[in-house]
Every structure is written in C-alpha cells, then in structure tokens.
Scaffold this active site. Structure first.
Site, mmCIF file in Angstrom:
data_model
loop_
_atom_site.group_PDB
_atom_site.id
_atom_site.type_symbol
_atom_site.label_atom_id
_atom_site.label_comp_id
_atom_site.label_asym_id
_atom_site.label_seq_id
_atom_site.Cartn_x
_atom_site.Cartn_y
_atom_site.Cartn_z
ATOM 1 N N GLU A 45 1.076 -1.011 -0.061
ATOM 2 C CA GLU A 45 -0.054 -0.062 -0.111
ATOM 3 C C GLU A 45 0.725 1.313 -0.005
ATOM 4 O O GLU A 45 1.930 1.409 0.601
ATOM 5 C CB GLU A 45 -0.864 -0.196 1.371
ATOM 6 C CG GLU A 45 -1.711 1.112 1.544
ATOM 7 C CD GLU A 45 -2.720 0.832 2.616
ATOM 8 O OE1 GLU A 45 -3.690 1.596 2.910
ATOM 9 O OE2 GLU A 45 -2.405 0.077 3.439
ATOM 10 N N LYS A 114 -9.140 2.845 -1.877
ATOM 11 C CA LYS A 114 -9.499 2.212 -0.817
ATOM 12 C C LYS A 114 -10.781 2.746 -0.267
ATOM 13 O O LYS A 114 -11.180 3.735 -0.045
ATOM 14 C CB LYS A 114 -8.328 2.426 0.220
ATOM 15 C CG LYS A 114 -8.510 1.567 1.564
ATOM 16 C CD LYS A 114 -7.199 1.912 2.303
ATOM 17 C CE LYS A 114 -7.230 1.030 3.758
ATOM 18 N NZ LYS A 114 -5.957 1.413 4.443
ATOM 19 N N CYS A 174 -5.575 -3.175 2.275
ATOM 20 C CA CYS A 174 -5.526 -3.251 3.604
ATOM 21 C C CYS A 174 -6.579 -3.439 4.438
ATOM 22 O O CYS A 174 -7.256 -4.516 4.579
ATOM 23 C CB CYS A 174 -4.465 -2.136 4.047
ATOM 24 S SG CYS A 174 -4.083 -2.322 5.828
#
Length: 672
Positions: A45, A114, A174
């Site tokens: 990330e 995200k 994540c």
C-alpha cells in the site's frame, strides 16, 4: 500463465524511502527485473511514496512525484505480459484517495481506491484520504490517458488462451479485509479468482497470527487465491514498526509466508518477495462443484471488467507444493490431533450403528492379517470400549485359503489375541474345493474331480507364475468368506476407499457388509494409521510388533497360491501399480477434477516414497482411469459408512456416476 491454469504470483515488501517516490520506483523496477517469470507482482500500500508520509500527502510536490514514479514503473513494464500492482496517493478533484494502480504491458489499466479507512488507535487515515463509496468519477486522467477508476473494477486476464479464461483479478486495500464483509467477497461472487491486497500493517504482539488467519480464511470463504503484500520496517518508525509480512493463500490453505519483523530472525532491511503458482483452474472446479455463489449477502453493484494482458507460458517448473500423499496427515504439532480425529469419526459412525443393535449382539469381522482388516479391528475395539461393551462381543474370524501365508495367518491370530476379542479360524479350502467340483471348474486347468485338499494344494504349487490367473478360483474363496461371516450375524466391513475406486473387490463378497468404517479411508492412510497406532497407542510389547509386521506385509488379497517357500506372490501393487500413485490420482481426479495431463505434470513434482519412472506413472494413471470407470457398478451398491476426509465415493453422498459411463475422453491423452 501455464496451460494447466497455474498463475505465478509474487508479493513483495519494498525497501522504502519515505517521501522519495523516484527512489521507490527504482526499487520497484529492481524487483520486477528479478521476478520476470511471474504473471502478477503485488507491492504494498502506498509503496511509491511510503505509507507513513502523514501530512506530506497534502503536498502537490509529493503527489506529482508519485505520478512520475508510476510512469517509471509503467515504462519498465511496457510490452511485458505481466500485471503489476503498486500503491500511490491520487488526487481526484477536491479529494485525495489511497489507491492501487493495476498495470499491464500496455500501461495503467485501472485504479482502485481504498474503501475502508482505519481511523482508530494508531491509525489516522481519514485525516488525509477520502473513503471510496462508489460515487467517484468512473474515469480519471492518469499519465495523459483516461483510465477506469472506482471500487467496481475487476480485471479479467486476456491473451493467455483457454487456461486464462477463469483468471479474474480483484483488488482491495489493507483495512478493506478487516471489516465484516470485505469487498473481496463481492469481487469473488462476481467472478474474481485472484484477490490482491496491497497493505501496510504495523507489527504488534500477536497481530501476525490474526493477519494470517484473515488472509487464509478469506481465501477459503471466497474459494479464491489471496495475495497480501505488507509494507516493511524501512517505513518511518516515528511511532510504529511495519512488519513486511507477505502472504499467499489458496482456498483456505497457506501457500507461502515471507519474513517479517518479529519472526525471530534478523530484520531484513532490503526488498524481498515470495512467489507461488496459484491454481485458477482448481478454484473454478471447486466453485462449480462445491460452493454456492449465486446468493450473495446484500446488494452487489455491477462490476466493470477491464482486461489485463498475460500470455500462455511454456515454463516447465512449478512453485507450488505438491503432496505425494494428499490423504495422509503431515508430521508436526497437528499430527496427533488429526489422527485422533480420523479414528473418532470412524468410531462415532460405527457406535451409532452398534447402538441400534440389542446390547448382547455380537459383531463379526474377517481378520486376514492385512492392513484393512487390522484398521477395522482397531476401530471396532475402540467402539466397544466407548460403548462400555465387552470386547468379546467382537468375533474375529480368520479364514485361510489356498493363498494364505503363515505370516498373515499368524499376525491375524496374534492381533485378535492381543486385543482381547473372540477369535476363531475356519479353513475355507475344503469348501472351496467342493465348490470347484460342484461347478465343474478346473482351477488353472487342473482337473479337481476326486481330489482332496492337500492333493490340490500340492498341484497348485507347480502352476507356473505366468499362468496363475483364474478369476473363478479367486471369487469362490472371497465369496465363501463373506458367506461364513454373514451367516453368523452383523458383519463389519473392511474395504478401503482406494479399493472402492479401483473396484478391487469381489462383487457381493468383500464388497459387502452391514457397516464399513473404512469406506472413505484410502490405502495410504490405512497403512499410516496402522503404523501410527503401533507407535502411539501400543508403544511397546507384542501388539506393537504385530501391527508393525502387518504394516510391512505385501498388500495382497491372498487368493492365488503362494510360492513354494510360502511367500506371497499375488501382489496387488504389482498388478495395479503402486497405491501411493493411485491415491494421488484419486485425490486430483475426483477431488479437484484435474485432467490426466495436469495430473501427470503435478506428479513430476511430488516426492513419493521412491522415484517412479514416467512410464510407470503414466501406465498406472491409465489403469486408474480405466478401472475407475469400469467398476462404478460396484460403487453403486456399497454398505453404509462414514465420510472421514474430503473424498467419498458413496452413491448416497458425494459421488453419483452412471455405471456405464465411457472413459474415452479421459484416456485420449494415452493414445497420443
């Protein structure tokens, strides 16, 4: 991607220069140069800037440098049949997003933002980034090109031929994995078979185990491959240390795990990665045959599919563990628990059936001194102990015939004596001789009229080994044994899963019983469990010695005459091929649906108990397939018994197949 649907995936933890995208791009390019054989390479990330830039994310200088770094990576991957995923911050209008860019040989194919931003304890992502909700622009300008953008992107593989038709990539970032229903669940329901997670997880005590459970569990729930690449210890350590944990899992199993901070070894300061071949074809088969994907939880928006280019690879190596004995528990801390679990399932199944019988009922078991009857005997004894019944209610009957050797007969009698069950011996040779005479059958061409048993025994010893083929001679003995057992009452069966698959039983003889606790135990596991019982349940004394002797005995039905020295000549494995090969084939053909060519390919990488010539492996596979199809009629009529492992051939449960199906399509490879 190779012709068998194997996709090579690499997950890298990067040596990070916090706030220096140009240096990070060079590091990415360096890793790419060393992972040329990989189809997909995943980086952490925000790897192009560093995850820990904090308020520097607001700076246009950093954002512009990140785009320049992205351009460097794109140029390094230009023209290559490979997918690369890197993380970077991206400004879209008034908002800033934490993104993953998906790159192939043509450039950036799509950008996934995200969705779920951690904003608790040590995390503060909402200070800088906006969570993606599906309301974002469908396209953004990236490096001068309009590029798909959003949380609704999937990336199907093109250019890899038929092998790539089921390879579809989904990306979440994540924290997306740590919520109750991760985006990857919707992606899998929409067809994604490879799920990628560029991540930055700091390391705290015990967190790595939970992280591993999440990755492995999600791969299992989604029936997918799941790759996770974590930021490492060269991120800023102002307040946190990042572990550099990389993981690759497939369908609930951990395939590979990288170094990480806290693993007890010196901390790795440079870039490192793991590589594995994930089996997309296997996942597709399992989804079609076992899982339910048509009833998603909650609304799922339509996904846009943006193709990414790979190529059909001719590589001949394999980065994937192939178990030579897929049914046998591996050594390690789980071994004792796994073996106990197997026995307990067998015992529980038999116990329920025994409970339905009057308490004083007797149970009958043919004890031959071979592996299968030994395992059934051990299970029956455990069951009687569980029910608090006298072991003498189990009546073991050994029935020597024309092929029985002194070793197996002695082992059978000794084992029954050691275990304290009732024991009896009936020589079936006189009954068999009478049957031959009544049928007018001449065993091996020998006229048995007027002969007595000993005269026939002597004549049989002179039959040349190459002429010892007489199915009537074998079947009469096998059926007599079942006749004697069933004439007495409730019979516990002994046949195993491998014999059921191959039809290696006499119809309505050892094929039949009132309940069979061994029915889903393959031969390799039977041998293992007998040896395990010898070592762990009878650690010393005569019982252990007898069990070890049985485990080391040549596998044979002992229906054909022995040698003049009284040794077994009728070896099942000489006739059929090694059982460890048959069990390997059984697992990969029935459990995973692999075509024969793929099974042969994988067999090259399995570490069997000894090396087998390729010709023998191919010959044994042909035998397996031919017999598996031809002998289905026996499996259509089998006793009750418990499913223990992942494969069962019960016609009432796992396996429904026409008895007259043709194996021609499965055997076409052997005709080339």
């Amino acid at each position: 991607m190779n012709a068998f649907g194997l996709l090579r995936v690499a997950c890298a933890s990067l040596k990070t220069s916090v706030g220096d995208p140009a240096a990070n791009a060079r590091e990415v390019v360096g890793v790419l140069a060393k992972t040329e054989a990989c189809d997909v390479v995943l980086f952490p990330e925000l790897c192009l800037t560093g995850y820990t830039c904090a308020d520097l994310f607001y700076q246009p200088t950093l954002l512009d440098a990140a785009l320049d770094a992205l351009k460097t990576v794109v140029e390094a991957n230009a023209g290559k049949p490979r997918v690369v995923v890197v993380g970077l911050p991206l400004g879209v209008g008034p908002h800033l997003y934490n993104c993953a860019a998906v790159i192939d040989g043509r450039g950036v194919r799509g950008v996934v933002p995200k969705q779920h931003l951690p904003n608790y304890k040590e995390f503060y992502e909402r200070r800088w980034f906006r969570p993606a909700k599906g309301e974002e622009p469908a396209e953004v300008d990236i490096l001068g090109r309009s590029t798909p953008f959003g949380i609704d992107l999937l990336f199907p593989v093109e250019g890899a031929g038929a092998a790539g038709r089921d390879a579809v990539i989904g990306v979440e970032i994540c924290e997306d994995l740590w919520i109750p229903i991760p985006p990857s669940a919707s992606q899998a329901l929409a067809g994604a078979t490879l799920l990628l997670n560029p991540s930055a997880g700091n390391e705290t005590i015990g967190k790595s185990a939970y992280r591993t459970d999440l990755v492995v569990g999600q791969s299992g729930r989604c029936v997918a491959a799941y790759a996770y690449a974590g930021a490492g210890p060269t991120e800023s350590t102002t307040d946190l240390v990042f572990g550099g944990h990389c993981l690759i899992a497939e369908n609930g199993g951990l395939m590979a795990e990288s170094r990480r901070v806290g693993d007890g070894k010196p901390v790795e300061r440079g870039s490192y990665w793991i590589e594995r071949d994930v089996d997309v074809a296997r996942l597709t088969f399992l989804r079609r045959s076992e899982a339910t994907f048509e009833s998603p939880v909650g609304p799922i928006r339509p996904f846009r599919r943006v193709p990414v280019g790979l190529a059909s690879s001719e590589r001949d190596d394999l980065k994937r563990y192939v178990a030579a004995a897929p049914f046998v528990p591996t050594a390690g801390p789980e071994l004792n628990r796994r073996c106990a679990e197997i026995f307990e399932i067998q015992v529980a199944g038999l116990a329920k059936r025994m409970e339905r019988m009057p308490e004083a009922s007797t149970f009958h078991l043919g004890v031959s001194g071979g592996l299968d009857s030994t395992l059934a005997l051990l299970v029956a004894v455990k069951t009687l102990d569980l029910l608090g019944r006298d072991r003498k209610l189990l009546r073991g009957l050994t029935m020597p015939g024309f092929g029985t050797t002194s070793r197996t007969r002695t082992n059978a009698i000794d084992l029954m004596d050691h275990l304290g069950v009732s024991s009896e011996t009936i020589d079936i040779a006189p009954l068999a001789l009478q049957t031959f005479q009544e049928l007018g059958h001449a065993p091996f061409g020998i006229d048995a009229k007027g002969m007595d048993v000993e005269t026939l025994r002597a004549a049989l010893l002179d039959v040349p080994e190459d002429r010892r083929k007489d199915l009537v001679f074998e079947n009469v003995q096998a059926r007599l044994r079942t006749f004697l057992l069933m004439s007495r009452g409730f019979v516990i069966g002994t046949g195993d899963l491998s014999e059921m698959a191959l039809g290696w039983s006499t119809y309505n003889a050892d094929h039949m019983s009132m309940y069979n606790p061994n029915c889903s135990i393959p031969k390799t596991l039977v041998r293992f469990l007998v040896s395990y019982a010898a070592m762990h349940e009878f650690p010393e004394g005569p019982t252990r010695d007898t069990l070890n002797s049985i485990a080391e005995t040549t596998i044979s039905p002992e229906l054909l005459p022995p040698s003049k020295r009284g040794e077994i000549l009728q070896s099942t494995e000489d006739a059929l091929g090694p059982y460890e090969l048959h069990d390997f084939f059984l697992y990969h053909v029935v459990r995973l649906g692999y075509p024969p060519e793929k099974v042969l390919f994988l067999a090259r990488f399995a570490e069997f108990s000894k090396p087998y010539p390729p010709e023998l492996v191919a010959k044994t596979l042909k035998t397996f397939l031919s017999r598996f199809f031809a002998q289905q009629y026996k499996r259509s009529c089998v006793p009750d018994g418990p499913k223990v492992g992942t494969v069962s051939l019960s016609p009432r449960g796992d396996w429904r197949m026409p008895s007259d199906a043709d194996a021609a399509a499965w055997l076409r490879w052997a005709q080339g």
